[in-house]
Design a protein around this motif. Structure first.
Motif, PDB file in Angstrom:
ATOM      1  N   ALA A 288       0.830  -1.203   0.000  1.00 32.02           N
ATOM      2  CA  ALA A 288       0.000   0.000   0.000  1.00 32.02           C
ATOM      3  C   ALA A 288       0.862   1.249   0.000  1.00 32.02           C
ATOM      4  N   LEU A 289       0.371   2.268  -0.694  1.00 28.28           N
ATOM      5  CA  LEU A 289       1.059   3.551  -0.761  1.00 28.28           C
ATOM      6  C   LEU A 289       0.105   4.646  -0.337  1.00 28.28           C
ATOM      7  N   LEU A 290       0.557   5.522   0.574  1.00 31.38           N
ATOM      8  CA  LEU A 290      -0.250   6.636   1.054  1.00 31.38           C
ATOM      9  C   LEU A 290       0.484   7.924   0.735  1.00 31.38           C
ATOM     10  N   LYS A 305      -4.618   7.078  -1.183  1.00 31.30           N
ATOM     11  CA  LYS A 305      -4.050   5.788  -0.788  1.00 31.30           C
ATOM     12  C   LYS A 305      -4.320   4.743  -1.860  1.00 31.30           C
ATOM     13  N   ASP A 306      -3.261   4.044  -2.225  1.00 33.88           N
ATOM     14  CA  ASP A 306      -3.357   2.860  -3.084  1.00 33.88           C
ATOM     15  C   ASP A 306      -3.220   1.684  -2.132  1.00 33.88           C
ATOM     16  N   GLY A 311      -1.212   0.502  -8.182  1.00 30.93           N
ATOM     17  CA  GLY A 311      -0.941   1.729  -8.922  1.00 30.93           C
ATOM     18  C   GLY A 311      -2.153   2.624  -9.075  1.00 30.93           C
ATOM     19  N   LEU A 312      -3.317   2.215  -8.532  1.00 39.00           N
ATOM     20  CA  LEU A 312      -4.541   3.001  -8.651  1.00 39.00           C
ATOM     21  C   LEU A 312      -4.987   3.461  -7.260  1.00 39.00           C
ATOM     22  N   THR A 313      -5.361   4.733  -7.157  1.00 40.57           N
ATOM     23  CA  THR A 313      -5.850   5.262  -5.888  1.00 40.57           C
ATOM     24  C   THR A 313      -7.243   4.721  -5.605  1.00 40.57           C
ATOM     25  N   ASP A 314      -7.474   4.262  -4.352  1.00 43.40           N
ATOM     26  CA  ASP A 314      -8.793   3.764  -3.995  1.00 43.40           C
ATOM     27  C   ASP A 314      -9.334   4.397  -2.718  1.00 43.40           C
ATOM     28  N   ILE A 315      -8.559   5.244  -2.056  1.00 41.18           N
ATOM     29  CA  ILE A 315      -9.046   5.995  -0.898  1.00 41.18           C
ATOM     30  C   ILE A 315      -8.530   7.426  -1.001  1.00 41.18           C
ATOM     31  N   TRP A 316      -9.477   8.387  -0.790  1.00 43.44           N
ATOM     32  CA  TRP A 316      -9.115   9.797  -0.844  1.00 43.44           C
ATOM     33  C   TRP A 316      -9.420  10.437   0.507  1.00 43.44           C
TER      34      TRP A 316
END
Length: 368
Positions: A288-290, A305-306, A311-316
Motif C-alpha cells: 500500500a502507498l499513502l 491511498k493505493d 498503482g490506482l488510488t482507492d481511498i481519498w
C-alpha cells in the motif's frame, strides 16, 4: 654622460660618471692596481648612492642595495669565487633579522626563506623549480603546512596541521595543478573522517564519518544533473537508508529505504523554501502507498491511498485545518468512490454514505 678619471702614481684609482647637468656623480668606481674593487651607483638620481658592489679580480664579492631609497641598505648579496650569487638577504624594519633569505648553489636557486605576516615560509628549489615548501605559522619550528611540487613545478600535494597540535589533519592532492582529492581528520583523533574527490578543481564527491566510528556513512555527490548535491546515508554494510537531494542548500527531496530490501519506504518533496509539499509512504509488506499533499503552511490538505499497491488510488482523504474532514473509498476498484465518510473536529465519523450498486449515487446514508 661625462666620465672623469682620477690617477695616482700613474695608475687609475677612481672613475666618476656624471649625467649631463648634474653635479653629483651617478656611478663611482674605485680601483686598486688597475682593477675595480668598489662600485657605487645612484640609480634613481636623488644624489645618494643606493647600490654598492665590492669586487676582487674583476668579479663581485658582495652587493648592497637600498631597494626602497630610504637611505638605508636593505638587500645584501654575497657571491662565490666565480662571481655567482651565494646568498641574498633582504631586510625590512628590523635590521638584525632578514625578512627574506635566498640561497644559491653553483649559481642556481637553492632555497628561499621568507617571513610573511609573522609566519616563516621555506621553499626548496631544484633546477630552478620549487620541490617543497613548508609554512610555520607561529615560528615554533614545527611547520603547519608542507607543500610538495612535481617536476613541472606545480603543486603535487599539501599537508596541513590545522589546529597546530603537531599532527597532520588535512591532506590535499593535485593532478596537473588542479585539486584532485582531499582527506581530513576533522575531530583530530588521528583518523581520517572526510574524503573528497574533485574534477578540474570542482568538488564532485564527499564521504564522511560523522560519528568517528571508522565507518563512512554519509556519501554526497555534487555532479548530478538535476540537483546541486545528493547525499546518501548508508549503514556499516554500505546499504542505503536515506537519500537527500538539494537545490543549493535547500532540501528538495528526501527518500527513506528499507536497508534489508532496498525498497523505498518514504518519499518527501519540498518547495524552494524547504517546506514540504508532498509525502508518500509505503506500508510494510502490504504494497500500500499513502500520499499526502500540503499547503504553504505545511498543513495536510489532501491524501490518496493505493491500498493494494496496484498503482490506482482507492481511498481519498480531505483535510481541513490539518484534520481529516472527509474520506472517499473505491471498494470495487472501478476508479470511482462508493463510500463516503464525514468527520467532525474530534476526528469522529458523523456521516457515512454508501453506493451499493456502484452507479455513482449514494443509496444509504447514516448519521451519528
Amino acid at each position: 654622460m661625462e666620465t672623469f678619471r682620477h690617477y695616482k702614481n700613474g695608475e687609475l684609482c677612481r672613475q666618476e660618471c656624471v649625467d649631463n647637468g648634474r653635479t653629483k656623480p651617478d656611478i663611482v668606481t674605485e680601483f686598486v692596481e688597475g682593477q675595480a674593487v668598489l662600485e657605487q651607483r645612484d640609480t634613481n638620481g636623488d644624489g645618494a648612492f643606493d647600490l654598492q658592489v665590492r669586487m676582487s679580480k674583476g668579479k663581485p664579492i658582495s652587493k648592497e642595495e637600498d631597494s626602497n631609497h630610504d637611505g638605508r641598505m636593505d638587500r645584501f648579496t654575497a657571491y662565490d669565487d666565480r662571481g655567482r650569487p651565494l646568498c641574498v638577504r633582504e631586510f625590512a624594519a628590523n635590521p638584525n633579522e632578514p625578512v627574506k633569505t635566498t640561497r644559491f648553489k653553483e649559481g642556481e636557486l637553492c632555497s628561499v626563506e621568507q617571513t610573511d605576516n609573522g609566519r616563516m615560509v621555506f621553499t626548496r628549489f631544484q633546477n630552478g623549480k620549487p620541490v617543497k615548501q613548508t609554512i610555520d605559522e607561529n615560528r615554533d619550528g614545527r611547520p603547519e603546512q608542507t607543500i610538495t611540487y612535481n617536476q613541472q613545478g606545480t603543486v603535487d600535494s599539501a599537508l596541513s596541521d590545522t589546529n597546530r597540535d603537531g599532527r597532520i589533519d588535512s591532506w590535499q592532492y593535485y593532478r596537473r595543478g588542479a585539486l584532485s582529492r582531499t582527506q581530513q581528520d576533522r575531530n583530530h583523533d588521528g583518523k581520517v573522517d572526510a574524503k573528497s574527490e574533485y574534477d578540474g578543481g570542482r568538488q564532485i564527491r564527499l564521504i564522511m564519518d560523522n560519528d568517528g566510528d571508522g565507518h563512512f556513512e554519509t556519501l554526497t555527490a555534487f555532479d548530478t544533473a538535476e540537483w546541486t548535491k545528493v547525499t546518501d546515508l548508508v549503514d556499516t554494510a554500505g546499504r542505503r537508508g536515506q537519500r537527500l537531494s538539494y537545490s543549493g542548500e535547500v532540501l528538495r527531496k528526501k527518500e527513506v529505504f528499507d536497508t534489508a530490501t532496498g525498497r523505498l519506504v518514504t518519499f518527501e518533496k519540498f518547495d524552494q523554501a524547504g517546506k514540504i509539499v508532498m509525502s508518500r509512504e509505503a506500508e510494510d509488506g502490504t504494497g500500500a502507498l499513502l500520499t499526502w499533499r500540503y499547503d504553504a503552511e505545511e498543513n495536510a490538505v489532501a491524501a490518496e491511498k493505493d491500498s493494494d499497491g496496484d498503482g490506482l488510488t482507492d481511498i481519498w482523504y480531505h483535510y481541513e485545518n490539518g484534520r481529516v474532514k472527509k474520506v472517499e473509498e473505491d471498494r470495487n476498484k472501478d476508479g470511482k468512490p462508493d463510500l463516503w465518510e464525514t468527520y467532525d473536529a474530534a476526528q469522529v465519523v458523523v456521516c457515512q454514505s454508501e453506493d451499493l450498486d456502484f452507479d455513482g449515487t449514494a443509496d444509504i446514508e447514516r448519521r451519528y
